[in-house]
Design an enzyme around this catalytic site. Structure first.
Site, PDB file in Angstrom:
ATOM      1  N   HIS A   1      26.022 -20.023  60.653  1.00  9.20           N
ATOM      2  CA  HIS A   1      26.473 -21.357  60.226  1.00  9.20           C
ATOM      3  C   HIS A   1      27.508 -21.192  59.116  1.00  9.20           C
ATOM      4  CE1 HIS A   1      26.369 -25.522  58.876  1.00  9.20           C
ATOM      5  NE2 HIS A   1      25.814 -25.782  60.041  1.00  9.20           N
TER       6      HIS A   1
ATOM      7  N   ASP B   1      21.075 -25.780  66.598  1.00  8.50           N
ATOM      8  CA  ASP B   1      21.212 -25.734  68.065  1.00  8.50           C
ATOM      9  C   ASP B   1      20.281 -24.725  68.721  1.00  8.50           C
ATOM     10  OD1 ASP B   1      24.531 -26.278  67.231  1.00  8.50           O
ATOM     11  OD2 ASP B   1      23.347 -27.668  68.429  1.00  8.50           O
TER      12      ASP B   1
HETATM   13  C1  SDX Z   1      26.917 -26.658  64.489  1.00 11.41           C
HETATM   14  O1  SDX Z   1      29.443 -27.242  60.326  1.00 11.41           O
HETATM   15  C2  SDX Z   1      28.370 -27.850  60.671  1.00 11.41           C
HETATM   16  O2  SDX Z   1      27.720 -28.498  59.868  1.00 11.41           O
HETATM   17  C3  SDX Z   1      28.032 -27.755  62.163  1.00 11.41           C
HETATM   18  C4  SDX Z   1      26.667 -28.270  62.573  1.00 11.41           C
HETATM   19  C5  SDX Z   1      26.566 -29.762  62.396  1.00 11.41           C
HETATM   20  O3  SDX Z   1      25.448 -30.274  62.236  1.00 11.41           O
HETATM   21  O4  SDX Z   1      27.626 -30.464  62.512  1.00 11.41           O
HETATM   22  O5  SDX Z   1      25.640 -27.639  61.809  1.00 11.41           O
HETATM   23  C6  SDX Z   1      26.408 -28.004  64.047  1.00 11.41           C
HETATM   24  O6  SDX Z   1      28.040 -26.568  64.925  1.00 11.41           O
HETATM   25  C7  SDX Z   1      26.035 -25.454  64.283  1.00 11.41           C
HETATM   26  C8  SDX Z   1      26.730 -24.119  64.731  1.00 11.41           C
HETATM   27  C9  SDX Z   1      26.614 -24.009  66.247  1.00 11.41           C
HETATM   28  N1  SDX Z   1      27.417 -22.857  66.735  1.00 11.41           N
HETATM   29  C10 SDX Z   1      26.837 -21.731  67.189  1.00 11.41           C
HETATM   30  O7  SDX Z   1      25.629 -21.530  67.165  1.00 11.41           O
HETATM   31  C11 SDX Z   1      27.825 -20.707  67.768  1.00 11.41           C
HETATM   32  C12 SDX Z   1      27.475 -19.312  67.255  1.00 11.41           C
HETATM   33  N2  SDX Z   1      27.763 -19.271  65.814  1.00 11.41           N
HETATM   34  C13 SDX Z   1      29.052 -18.769  65.430  1.00 11.41           C
HETATM   35  O8  SDX Z   1      30.096 -18.873  66.310  1.00 11.41           O
HETATM   36  C14 SDX Z   1      29.361 -18.937  63.946  1.00 11.41           C
HETATM   37  O9  SDX Z   1      28.255 -18.535  63.248  1.00 11.41           O
HETATM   38  C15 SDX Z   1      29.815 -20.288  63.454  1.00 11.41           C
HETATM   39  C16 SDX Z   1      30.944 -20.818  64.241  1.00 11.41           C
HETATM   40  C17 SDX Z   1      28.673 -21.258  63.492  1.00 11.41           C
HETATM   41  C18 SDX Z   1      30.244 -20.113  61.988  1.00 11.41           C
HETATM   42  O10 SDX Z   1      31.335 -19.293  61.999  1.00 11.41           O
HETATM   43  P1  SDX Z   1      32.134 -18.920  60.628  1.00 11.41           P
HETATM   44  O11 SDX Z   1      31.539 -19.593  59.459  1.00 11.41           O
HETATM   45  O12 SDX Z   1      33.596 -19.105  60.893  1.00 11.41           O
HETATM   46  O13 SDX Z   1      31.785 -17.404  60.447  1.00 11.41           O
HETATM   47  P2  SDX Z   1      32.552 -16.224  61.174  1.00 11.41           P
HETATM   48  O14 SDX Z   1      32.823 -16.560  62.618  1.00 11.41           O
HETATM   49  O15 SDX Z   1      33.706 -15.846  60.305  1.00 11.41           O
HETATM   50  O16 SDX Z   1      31.430 -15.071  61.156  1.00 11.41           O
HETATM   51  C19 SDX Z   1      31.212 -14.272  59.998  1.00 11.41           C
HETATM   52  C20 SDX Z   1      30.684 -12.938  60.545  1.00 11.41           C
HETATM   53  C21 SDX Z   1      31.629 -12.309  61.579  1.00 11.41           C
HETATM   54  O17 SDX Z   1      31.394 -10.913  61.568  1.00 11.41           O
HETATM   55  P3  SDX Z   1      32.417  -9.962  60.682  1.00 11.41           P
HETATM   56  O18 SDX Z   1      33.826 -10.320  61.163  1.00 11.41           O
HETATM   57  O19 SDX Z   1      32.179 -10.354  59.233  1.00 11.41           O
HETATM   58  O20 SDX Z   1      31.999  -8.567  61.040  1.00 11.41           O
HETATM   59  O21 SDX Z   1      29.433 -13.162  61.234  1.00 11.41           O
HETATM   60  C22 SDX Z   1      29.613 -12.840  62.627  1.00 11.41           C
HETATM   61  C23 SDX Z   1      31.107 -12.845  62.899  1.00 11.41           C
HETATM   62  O22 SDX Z   1      31.425 -11.973  63.982  1.00 11.41           O
HETATM   63  N3  SDX Z   1      28.910 -13.883  63.385  1.00 11.41           N
HETATM   64  C24 SDX Z   1      28.192 -13.669  64.485  1.00 11.41           C
HETATM   65  C25 SDX Z   1      27.680 -14.923  64.844  1.00 11.41           C
HETATM   66  N4  SDX Z   1      28.101 -15.837  63.966  1.00 11.41           N
HETATM   67  C26 SDX Z   1      28.870 -15.194  63.068  1.00 11.41           C
HETATM   68  N5  SDX Z   1      27.934 -12.547  65.202  1.00 11.41           N
HETATM   69  C27 SDX Z   1      27.156 -12.700  66.291  1.00 11.41           C
HETATM   70  N6  SDX Z   1      26.610 -13.869  66.707  1.00 11.41           N
HETATM   71  C28 SDX Z   1      26.857 -15.001  65.993  1.00 11.41           C
HETATM   72  N7  SDX Z   1      26.323 -16.144  66.387  1.00 11.41           N
END
Ligand code: SDX
Length: 428
Positions: free
Chosen positions: A307, A364
């Site tokens: 998140h 989710d």
């Molecule tokens: C919602 O914003 C809100 O409030 C949203 C929400 C709401 O109520 O409106 O809460 C609802 O959208 C919840 C999130 C639902 N999405 C997912 O579950 C999709 C999977 N999650 C990711 O795609 C990710 O965690 C996000 C999009 C939710 C957040 O992404 P960020 O903050 O941009 O973080 P990032 O992509 O820069 O990740 C940081 C690190 C990275 O690794 P490094 O580059 O540091 O090595 O964490 C890793 C990412 O690769 N990472 C994951 C991951 N999420 C982040 N690795 C594997 N699986 C994951 N799910």
């Protein structure tokens, strides 16, 4: 706490005001930074940029706190109803019994939609994703209620637009499902409460007298409360920025639905179930999929994990996980993917990659398991998220309008070619 920040740049020192919120969050006010220093700030994805000051929702990502207008999500999920939470978010306080009765009566009165909207619905192919149908039907309200086009009309007229979309969204959501099933639509029954009315429009048929299970209606009401608002997330920021151009409320909400659709945002609940089904079909080896999620060369992500703000447990995920157990027990359902989800969560929470990056289950991760248990088909999960998030979008749009916020227009740093002469085609 200091109320100014000092920036030193190119031999100059700039004093920047710092604003402090009611929960002692602080932000540097940079509105005059470019005029004074020529500098803008850069923050792709606005990961550390505040777009507004808001009194609606407070969340603390480190402590896993979520409050709507000061009330904890735990209290509201346990003791309130979705319509009461909608009132709280939009109008700012819990309603008196009299005010709530009036609000419920107004919502009930407006659940029916113009009969011509069915002709628009009939134009969609049955394989149309319900989110595309929903955002289109919401936008049709601008045609059937042209006074809604002007957000500067009287408060009574703006409030009527708010009541109308709150009342009609369940009808649109259920009808988007009927379109996919090729079934005739079911009209609202104003004797039923908000969630029961939706469930009957979703699953009822003209050939039967569908009885809503109170366990299912109660589980849905709790899920909608948990999704009702979440401060400046992607779809809410979309609603605010579309509304900032003085486009209509319905245009802004339709845009918010489309932003929510993405699998990184509201579309994650559908992606989680598809991921769990994939793991189940692959033999249930959660370690294999955890390894894929950690592999930078593999596009696979653990959907429902991580998140932007929560670097601790998403409080909603905790509530939903317990509710999933309750609902499946009450309905006597044994869903093997719930066990896969729990095993995946346990494995990830003990894995350095996820611990180091503070990746926890989000709202989710478990919601799809409840939706599945109450019979909601997977491609309707994000529609359910939109149904829940609607009062939050409305509240945030209303606050942006009341605060007379300027049109949203970020800056950029240009990295393209410098000035070059045009050369005629016959000389290139
Ligand atoms: C919602 O914003 C809100 O409030 C949203 C929400 C709401 O109520 O409106 O809460 C609802 O959208 C919840 C999130 C639902 N999405 C997912 O579950 C999709 C999977 N999650 C990711 O795609 C990710 O965690 C996000 C999009 C939710 C957040 O992404 P960020 O903050 O941009 O973080 P990032 O992509 O820069 O990740 C940081 C690190 C990275 O690794 P490094 O580059 O540091 O090595 O964490 C890793 C990412 O690769 N990472 C994951 C991951 N999420 C982040 N690795 C594997 N699986 C994951 N799910």
């Amino acid at each position: 706490m200091s109320d100014t920040a000092e920036l030193k740049f190119n031999g100059n020192t700039y004093q920047l005001p710092v604003i402090t919120g009611s929960e002692n969050e602080q932000g540097i006010q940079i509105s005059n930074l470019r005029a004074e220093s020529g500098l803008i700030t850069m923050d792709p994805g606005f990961k550390n940029t505040g777009s507004t000051q808001s009194a609606i929702t407070f969340l603390d990502g480190e402590k896993g706190i979520l409050r709507y207008r000061g009330y904890s999500i735990e209290d509201l999920a346990d003791r309130s109803t979705f319509l009461e939470v909608a009132y709280l978010l939009i109008y700012g306080d819990l309603p008196s019994a009299e005010a709530f009765a009036k609000f419920r009566q107004e919502i009930t009165f407006h659940t029916l939609v113009h009969e011509d909207i069915k002709k628009i619905l009939d134009g969609f192919p049955s394989n149309a994703h319900p989110m595309g149908v929903l955002s289109s039907l919401v936008c049709t309200l601008t045609a059937f209620y042209p006074k809604s086009l002007d957000p500067n009309r009287s408060w009574d007229e703006v409030n009527l637009s708010i009541i109308r979309i709150l009342a009609k969204m369940p009808t649109f959501a259920a009808w988007s499902y009927k379109n996919e099933m090729g079934h005739p639509v079911i009209y609202p029954d104003n004797k039923l409460d908000y969630c029961s009315n939706f469930l009957r429009m979703m699953f009822g048929l003209p050939t039967d007298n569908y009885e809503v299970d109170p366990v299912v209606a109660s589980a849905l009401d709790k899920l909608l409360i948990l999704h009702a608002d979440h401060e400046q997330n992607c779809s809410t920021s979309t609603v605010r920025i579309v509304g900032s151009s003085q486009a209509s409320l319905y245009s802004a909400i339709s845009a918010g639905i489309n932003a929510l659709w993405g699998p990184l945002h509201g579309g994650a609940n559908q992606a989680v179930i598809e991921m769990l089904e994939q793991i189940k079909a692959d033999g249930g080896d959660t370690a294999k999929f955890i390894a894929k999620a950690k592999d930078k060369n593999d596009s696979f992500r653990l959907m429902g994990f991580g998140h932007r703000v929560y670097k601790n447990f998403d409080p909603r995920a905790k509530i939903i996980k317990k509710a999933a157990d309750d609902v499946l027990n009450k309905l006597g359902i044994n869903d093997p993917i719930l066990e896969i989800a729990k095993k995946l969560e346990e494995t990830a929470l003990n894995d350095e990659y996820f611990v180091e990056r503070k990746l926890y289950p989000n709202v989710d991760f478990y919601s799809g398991i409840i939706y599945r248990a109450i019979g909601i088909p997977t491609e309707m999960f994000t529609v359910m998220f939109a149904l829940g998030r609607l009062p939050g979008w409305i509240a945030q749009w209303k606050e942006m309008r009341e605060n007379r916020e300027p049109i949203g227009r970020p800056r950029q740093i240009y990295t393209g070619p410098q000035l070059r002469e045009y050369v005629d085609l016959n000389k290139r």
